[in-house]
Design an enzyme around this catalytic site. Structure first.
Site, PDB file in Angstrom:
ATOM      1  N   ASP A  44      34.139   7.419  52.347  1.00  0.00           N
ATOM      2  CA  ASP A  44      33.475   8.089  51.229  1.00  0.00           C
ATOM      3  C   ASP A  44      31.999   8.365  51.523  1.00  0.00           C
ATOM      4  O   ASP A  44      31.341   9.106  50.789  1.00  0.00           O
ATOM      5  CB  ASP A  44      33.541   7.227  49.960  1.00  0.00           C
ATOM      6  CG  ASP A  44      34.963   6.971  49.508  1.00  0.00           C
ATOM      7  OD1 ASP A  44      35.770   7.925  49.578  1.00  0.00           O
ATOM      8  OD2 ASP A  44      35.264   5.846  49.095  1.00  0.00           O
ATOM      9  N   GLU A  84      41.483   9.630  58.825  1.00  0.00           N
ATOM     10  CA  GLU A  84      41.802  10.946  59.355  1.00  0.00           C
ATOM     11  C   GLU A  84      43.308  11.077  59.628  1.00  0.00           C
ATOM     12  O   GLU A  84      43.955  12.015  59.157  1.00  0.00           O
ATOM     13  CB  GLU A  84      40.992  11.153  60.645  1.00  0.00           C
ATOM     14  CG  GLU A  84      40.805  12.581  61.058  1.00  0.00           C
ATOM     15  CD  GLU A  84      40.063  13.404  60.010  1.00  0.00           C
ATOM     16  OE1 GLU A  84      40.489  14.537  59.812  1.00  0.00           O
ATOM     17  OE2 GLU A  84      39.093  12.905  59.403  1.00  0.00           O
ATOM     18  N   THR A  85      43.880  10.095  60.370  1.00  0.00           N
ATOM     19  CA  THR A  85      45.317  10.148  60.701  1.00  0.00           C
ATOM     20  C   THR A  85      46.176   9.608  59.561  1.00  0.00           C
ATOM     21  O   THR A  85      47.325   9.978  59.423  1.00  0.00           O
ATOM     22  CB  THR A  85      45.628   9.303  61.938  1.00  0.00           C
ATOM     23  OG1 THR A  85      45.239   7.943  61.668  1.00  0.00           O
ATOM     24  CG2 THR A  85      44.872   9.798  63.158  1.00  0.00           C
ATOM     25  N   ARG A  86      45.614   8.719  58.760  1.00  0.00           N
ATOM     26  CA  ARG A  86      46.304   8.025  57.659  1.00  0.00           C
ATOM     27  C   ARG A  86      47.564   7.310  58.172  1.00  0.00           C
ATOM     28  O   ARG A  86      48.591   7.275  57.504  1.00  0.00           O
ATOM     29  CB  ARG A  86      46.613   8.989  56.508  1.00  0.00           C
ATOM     30  CG  ARG A  86      45.315   9.471  55.839  1.00  0.00           C
ATOM     31  CD  ARG A  86      45.541  10.343  54.640  1.00  0.00           C
ATOM     32  NE  ARG A  86      46.138  11.594  55.047  1.00  0.00           N
ATOM     33  CZ  ARG A  86      47.162  12.153  54.443  1.00  0.00           C
ATOM     34  NH1 ARG A  86      47.710  11.593  53.388  1.00  0.00           N
ATOM     35  NH2 ARG A  86      47.645  13.289  54.878  1.00  0.00           N
ATOM     36  N   MET A  87      47.468   6.780  59.398  1.00  0.00           N
ATOM     37  CA  MET A  87      48.572   6.024  60.001  1.00  0.00           C
ATOM     38  C   MET A  87      47.977   4.858  60.785  1.00  0.00           C
ATOM     39  O   MET A  87      46.804   4.872  61.138  1.00  0.00           O
ATOM     40  CB  MET A  87      49.335   6.896  61.011  1.00  0.00           C
ATOM     41  CG  MET A  87      50.140   8.011  60.397  1.00  0.00           C
ATOM     42  SD  MET A  87      51.294   8.733  61.602  1.00  0.00           S
ATOM     43  CE  MET A  87      50.220   9.270  62.907  1.00  0.00           C
ATOM     44  N   ASP A 117      33.736   3.750  47.491  1.00  0.00           N
ATOM     45  CA  ASP A 117      33.486   2.419  48.044  1.00  0.00           C
ATOM     46  C   ASP A 117      33.737   2.338  49.545  1.00  0.00           C
ATOM     47  O   ASP A 117      33.299   1.408  50.191  1.00  0.00           O
ATOM     48  CB  ASP A 117      34.360   1.386  47.336  1.00  0.00           C
ATOM     49  CG  ASP A 117      35.833   1.540  47.709  1.00  0.00           C
ATOM     50  OD1 ASP A 117      36.278   2.698  47.887  1.00  0.00           O
ATOM     51  OD2 ASP A 117      36.531   0.529  47.831  1.00  0.00           O
ATOM     52  N   ASP A 124      36.653   8.284  43.907  1.00  0.00           N
ATOM     53  CA  ASP A 124      37.631   7.818  44.874  1.00  0.00           C
ATOM     54  C   ASP A 124      38.662   6.994  44.082  1.00  0.00           C
ATOM     55  O   ASP A 124      38.339   6.470  43.031  1.00  0.00           O
ATOM     56  CB  ASP A 124      36.833   6.958  45.862  1.00  0.00           C
ATOM     57  CG  ASP A 124      37.680   6.138  46.772  1.00  0.00           C
ATOM     58  OD1 ASP A 124      38.578   6.712  47.385  1.00  0.00           O
ATOM     59  OD2 ASP A 124      37.429   4.934  46.873  1.00  0.00           O
ATOM     60  N   LYS A 153      53.268   3.238  60.799  1.00  0.00           N
ATOM     61  CA  LYS A 153      53.424   3.299  59.339  1.00  0.00           C
ATOM     62  C   LYS A 153      52.243   4.094  58.815  1.00  0.00           C
ATOM     63  O   LYS A 153      51.189   4.146  59.467  1.00  0.00           O
ATOM     64  CB  LYS A 153      53.430   1.892  58.742  1.00  0.00           C
ATOM     65  CG  LYS A 153      52.089   1.173  58.841  1.00  0.00           C
ATOM     66  CD  LYS A 153      52.052  -0.055  57.958  1.00  0.00           C
ATOM     67  CE  LYS A 153      50.650  -0.645  57.881  1.00  0.00           C
ATOM     68  NZ  LYS A 153      50.106  -1.147  59.145  1.00  0.00           N
ATOM     69  N   GLU A 202      45.729  -4.225  53.584  1.00  0.00           N
ATOM     70  CA  GLU A 202      47.088  -3.705  53.417  1.00  0.00           C
ATOM     71  C   GLU A 202      47.987  -4.255  54.519  1.00  0.00           C
ATOM     72  O   GLU A 202      49.078  -4.759  54.260  1.00  0.00           O
ATOM     73  CB  GLU A 202      47.097  -2.164  53.472  1.00  0.00           C
ATOM     74  CG  GLU A 202      46.524  -1.462  52.249  1.00  0.00           C
ATOM     75  CD  GLU A 202      45.027  -1.240  52.338  1.00  0.00           C
ATOM     76  OE1 GLU A 202      44.386  -1.827  53.256  1.00  0.00           O
ATOM     77  OE2 GLU A 202      44.476  -0.497  51.500  1.00  0.00           O
TER      78      GLU A 202
END
Ligand code: ATP
Ligand code: K
Ligand code: MG
Length: 680
Positions: free
Chosen positions: A520, A377-380, A516, A305, A393, A346
Site C-alpha cells: 500500500d 504482484e504474483t499473488r502466489m 497497512d 485497503d 498456492k 497466512e
C-alpha cells in the site's frame, strides 16, 4: 477507542506558556509574523518616548500617556505570544513524556557466531540483529525475523491491550520503546539512531519541524499587505493633520496603526494551526504536516485497503476443500507443501491447520527446495521441489492462469467451492502441484466492528468510500457489503491502487487512502491524505502523512472534521478581526480630529469621554480581545455537517456582524470605566 490524553491544560503548561510569551518577544522570532512585528516596532518606539518624550520633537502629551500606550502594546504582544505558547504547550508536555520512554535501554546484540553481546540501544544501526525477551523494552524500530510475541505498545499508543506481532507479513514491524509482553522475538533493526519512529513522533508532537501550510502562508501574506496599506494610510495622515493644524502625537499614530492592522487574527493565526494539529494528536493520530490535516478537511474520496484495514487482517486457514477426484488428505498435504516455507501469517496458519489434521512433513524432504515467496504482484507462493515438482498456492485467478499456462485443466467444481468461500467473505486460495489443481484453502478474516455507521457518516458528508483489495471480486463484494463501502475494486495489484487514486485526482478530487501493507506504500504516498495503520509495516508508515495509532480506518472521519474545523476557525476569526478594525476606526478618527473639524461630530457615534480615552480604550480592547478569543482558537469553531454555502453565510453573519458590534460595546465600556476611575 481513541484515548484522549491530557484533556485539560495543566498548571505547568500555563506557567510555561507565560515564560515562553516573554521569550517569544525576540525580534528574530517575531519577524515571522509581520503584523505582530509592526506592533513590536511600535512598542519599542513608545518605550523610547516613555523615557524621553521629546525624542522626536516637541510634544504636548505627558509621559504617562506614552507609558500607557507602551504598556498596552507590550501586553498585546504578550497575549499573542501566550496564545501560541499555550497551543504548543500540550504537545511539548507529551514530547517530554515520550522522551522518558526513549531513555537509554540495554540491547542484546546477536553476533555473527550466534552469541550475544550487551550494548546500549543508542549504538544500534540499521541491519543489526537483537533478541528481546519477555518484559524487555524493544531497543529500536525493526522487523521481526524470528518469533511471535504480544507487544505492549501503550508507551506510544496509550492503549494498554497488547498486540500480536510476528515474523513475515504485515504485522512484523515493531517500534522502539514498546515492550515485549510475552515470549521472545529476534528483530532486525531498520533505523539508525535519531531517525526512529519515536524520534519522529517526538519532533511531531512538539511541533519542532512545523511548517506553515499553503493556506496559512496565503493568509499571512494578505495580513502583511493589509498592514502595509494601513501604514501608508497613517503616514499620509501626517501632512493632512499639519494642513488642518492638528498636532498628531507619534504615540497616538502608533496606537491608531495598531488598532487598524489585523492584530487579532495576526496574534491568533499560528495558535489556530497548532491547536488543530494538537486536536488530531489527541485522537491518537500522528499528522506529519498541517497541510495533510487541512487537506483532510476537503477530502472527496476515501480509498481503503481490505485486509488489515477494513478487516482485522489475521487471515487464518480454517478448511481445506478438495476438488472432485482429490482426497481430503491429498489437498491438505499439498497445502502443507505449499506453505512450509511461507513465513507470512497466512502461510503459518495453513501449516498449523494441516498439522492439527494429522499431516506432517519431514524437514529432510524439502531440503534444497527453492522457495517461491509470496508477492502482491504474483499473488502466489510455494516451493520448487528437488524432484522437479512445483507446488503453488495463491489467489484463485492467479493459480488458474498458472496451471492453464502449463496446459492443465480447471476442475469443474472449483468455481462452486470458491464462490461458497467468497460469498462468506473468506479468502479462497487455490492449491496446485504442477498443472493440477488439488483444491482450495479457506482463509477466514473478520470485519472490524462499527464500520458501517461511520461509512454512512462519511456518505452524509459527501465523501465516497472505495475498497481496493488484492482479493477476488466475490469476497470483495461480500466484505464491501458488510462494511458498507460505496464501491470496491478487486484483484488489485499495488499499481492498480495508485491508478485508482490518480483517476480520482485527475477528476479534480482530493483523495485519502488508508492502508497497512508494504504494497500500500506507493498508494499512501500518492494520495493527498495517506493514513497508515500503526499495526502495519514500517514502509506503509513511512509513506503515509498520517498514522493512526489505534489502527482504526474510520479515524479519518475525526481528522476530516478537525481539518474542516481548522479552516472554518481561521476564516471566522479573520472575518471577526477585520470587522473589528472598522469599529475601532469609528472610535478613534472622530476623537482625533473633532476639535479641528467639528463636522466630524456626525461620525462620533460612540461619544467617548476624550480623545485620549478613545484611543486608549480602543487600544485596550484591541489587546484583550486576543486572550478572550484564545478558547475559540484552541477548541475551534464548532463544525456542523451542513452545506459549505450555508456554513459560509452563517459564519460571515455571526463573525462579521459580531465583529462590528462587539468592539462598539467593548470600547464604550472601557471608556466609561477609565473615565469613571478618573484615569483619563
Ligand atoms: N501467503 C500467501 N500465499 C499465496 N497467496 C496469498 C498469500 N497471501 C495472500 N495471498 C493471495 O494474494 C492476494 C493479495 O494479497 P494481499 O495481502 O497483497 O492483498 P492486498 O492487495 O493487500 O489487499 P487487501 O489487503 O485489501 O486484501 C490475496 O487476496 C490472496 O488471494
Ligand atoms: K487591530
Ligand atoms: Mg493488505
Amino acid at each position: 477507542m481513541a484515548v484522549e490524553r491530557k484533556k485539560t491544560l495543566s498548571k505547568e503548561i500555563v506557567n510555561q506558556a507565560i515564560v515562553d510569551s516573554f521569550k517569544k518577544l525576540n525580534p528574530a522570532v517575531m519577524i515571522k509574523n509581520p503584523v505582530m512585528f509592526v506592533v513590536e516596532v511600535g512598542t519599542v518606539i513608545t518605550l523610547l518616548l516613555s523615557l524621553a518624550p521629546d525624542l522626536f520633537g516637541s510634544t504636548e502629551v505627558g509621559r504617562a500617556y506614552n507609558i500607557a500606550v507602551f504598556l498596552i502594546l507590550l501586553f498585546t504582544l504578550l497575549f499573542a505570544n501566550f496564545a501560541e505558547a499555550l497551543a504548543e504547550g500540550r504537545g511539548k508536555a507529551q514530547a517530554d513524556s515520550l522522551r522518558k520512554t526513549k531513555s537509554d535501554t540495554k540491547a542484546r546484540l546477536v553476533q555473527k557466531d550466534g552469541s550475544y553481546k550487551e550494548v546500549s540501544s543508542t549504538t544500534l544501526r540499521k541491519g543489526d540483529v537483537v533478541r528481546i525477551e519477555i518484559g524487555e523494552i524493544i531497543p529500536s524500530d525493526g522487523e521481526i525475523i524470528e518469533g511471535l510475541a504480544s507487544i505492549d505498545e501503550s508507551a506510544i499508543t496509550g492503549e494498554s491491550a497488547p498486540v500480536i506481532k510476528e515474523a513475515g507479513g504485515d504485522f512484523s514491524s515493531v517500534t522502539g520503546g514498546t515492550r515485549v509482553a510475552s515470549d521472545y522475538i529476534v528483530v532486525k533493526v531498520t533505523t539508525d539512531p535519531g531517525e526512529s519512529f519515536l524520534d519522529r513522533m517526538i519532533a511531531l508532537v512538539e511541533g519542532a519541524k512545523r511548517q506553515k501550510t499553503p493556506n496559512e502562508i496565503a493568509l499571512t501574506t494578505l495580513l502583511a499587505v493589509l498592514t502595509l496599506i494601513f501604514l501608508i494610510v497613517i503616514m499620509t495622515m501626517v501632512p493632512m493633520a499639519q494642513y488642518l493644524n492638528v498636532k498628531l502625537e507619534i504615540s497616538t499614530l502608533i496606537a491608531l496603526l495598531v488598532c487598524l492592522i489585523p492584530t487579532t487574527i495576526g496574534g491568533l493565526l499560528s495558535a489556530i494551526g497548532i491547536a488543530g494539529m494538537d486536536r488530531v494528536t489527541q485522537f491518537n493520530v500522528l499528522a506529519m504536516s498541517g497541510k495533510a490535516v487541512e487537506a483532510a478537511g476537503d477530502i472527496d474520496t476515501m480509498i481503503l485497503d481490505k485486509t488489515g484495514t477494513i478487516t482485522f487482517g489475521n487471515r487464518m486457514a480454517s478448511e481445506f476443500v478438495p476438488v472432485n477426484g482429490v482426497t481430503a488428505k491429498d489437498v491438505t498435504f499439498a497445502s502443507l507443501q505449499a506453505s512450509v516455507k511461507d513465513e507470512t501469517p497466512e502461510g503459518r496458519s495453513i501449516v498449523e491447520l494441516a498439522n492439527k489434521l494429522g499431516e506432517s512433513w519431514q524437514t529432510s524432504a524439502y531440503e534444497g527446495a527453492e522457495v517461491v515467496e509470496f508477492t502482491a504482484e504474483t499473488r502466489m507462493s510455494g516451493l520448487n521441489l528437488v524432484g522437479g515438482s512445483k507446488v503453488r498456492k495463491g489467489a484463485v485467478d492467479a493459480i488458474k492462469k498458472y496451471v492453464t499456462a502449463l496446459g492443465g485443466k480447471i476442475p469443474n467444481d472449483l468455481e462452486t467451492i470458491t464462490n461458497r468461500i467468497a460469498k462468506a467473505g473468506g479468502t479462497p486460495l487455490a492449491v496446485a502441484i504442477n498443472e493440477r489443481i488439488y483444491g482450495v484453502i479457506y482463509l477466514k478474516d473478520t470485519v472490524k466492528p462499527g464500520l458501517k455507521e461511520r461509512f454512512a457518516e462519511l456518505r452524509a458528508m459527501g465523501i465516497k468510500t472505495v475498497m481496493c483489495t488484492g482479493d477476488n471480486p466475490l469476497t470483495a463484494a461480500t466484505i464491501a457489503l458488510e462494511a458498507g463501502v460505496d464501491e470496491f475494486i478487486a484483484e488489485a495489484k499495488p499499481e492498480d491502487k495508485i491508478a485508482a487514486i490518480k483517476k480520482e485526482q485527475q477528476e479534480g478530487k482530493l483523495v485519502a487512502m488508508t492502508g497497512d501493507g508494504t504494497n500500500d506504500a506507493p498508494a499512501l504516498a500518492q494520495a493527498d491524505v495517506g493514513l497508515a495503520m500503526n499495526s502495519g509495516t514500517m514502509a506503509a508508515k513511512e509513506a503515509a502523512n498520517m498514522i493512526d495509532l489505534d489502527s482504526d480506518p474510520t479515524k479519518l472521519l475525526s481528522v476530516i472534521s478537525i481539518g474542516k474545523q481548522l479552516l472554518i476557525t481561521r476564516g471566522a476569526l479573520t472575518t471577526f478581526s477585520i470587522a473589528n478594525d472598522i469599529a475601532k476606526y469609528f472610535a478613534i478618527i472622530p476623537a482625533m480630529f473633532i476639535l479641528a473639524m467639528p463636522q466630524l461630530q456626525a461620525l462620533n457615534i460612540m461619544n467617548l469621554a476624550s480623545p485620549e480615552s478613545a484611543i486608549l480604550s480602543a487600544l485596550i480592547f484591541n489587546a484583550i480581545i486576543i486572550p478572550l478569543l484564545i478558547p475559540i482558537a484552541m477548541k475551534g469553531v464548532k463544525y456542523r455537517a451542513m452545506s459549505a454555502d450555508r456554513l459560509l453565510s452563517r459564519n460571515v453573519l455571526l463573525y462579521g456582524i459580531g465583529g462590528v458590534v462587539v468592539p462598539f460595546i467593548g470600547i464604550k465600556i472601557i471608556d466609561m470605566v477609565l473615565h469613571g476611575l478618573n484615569i483619563v
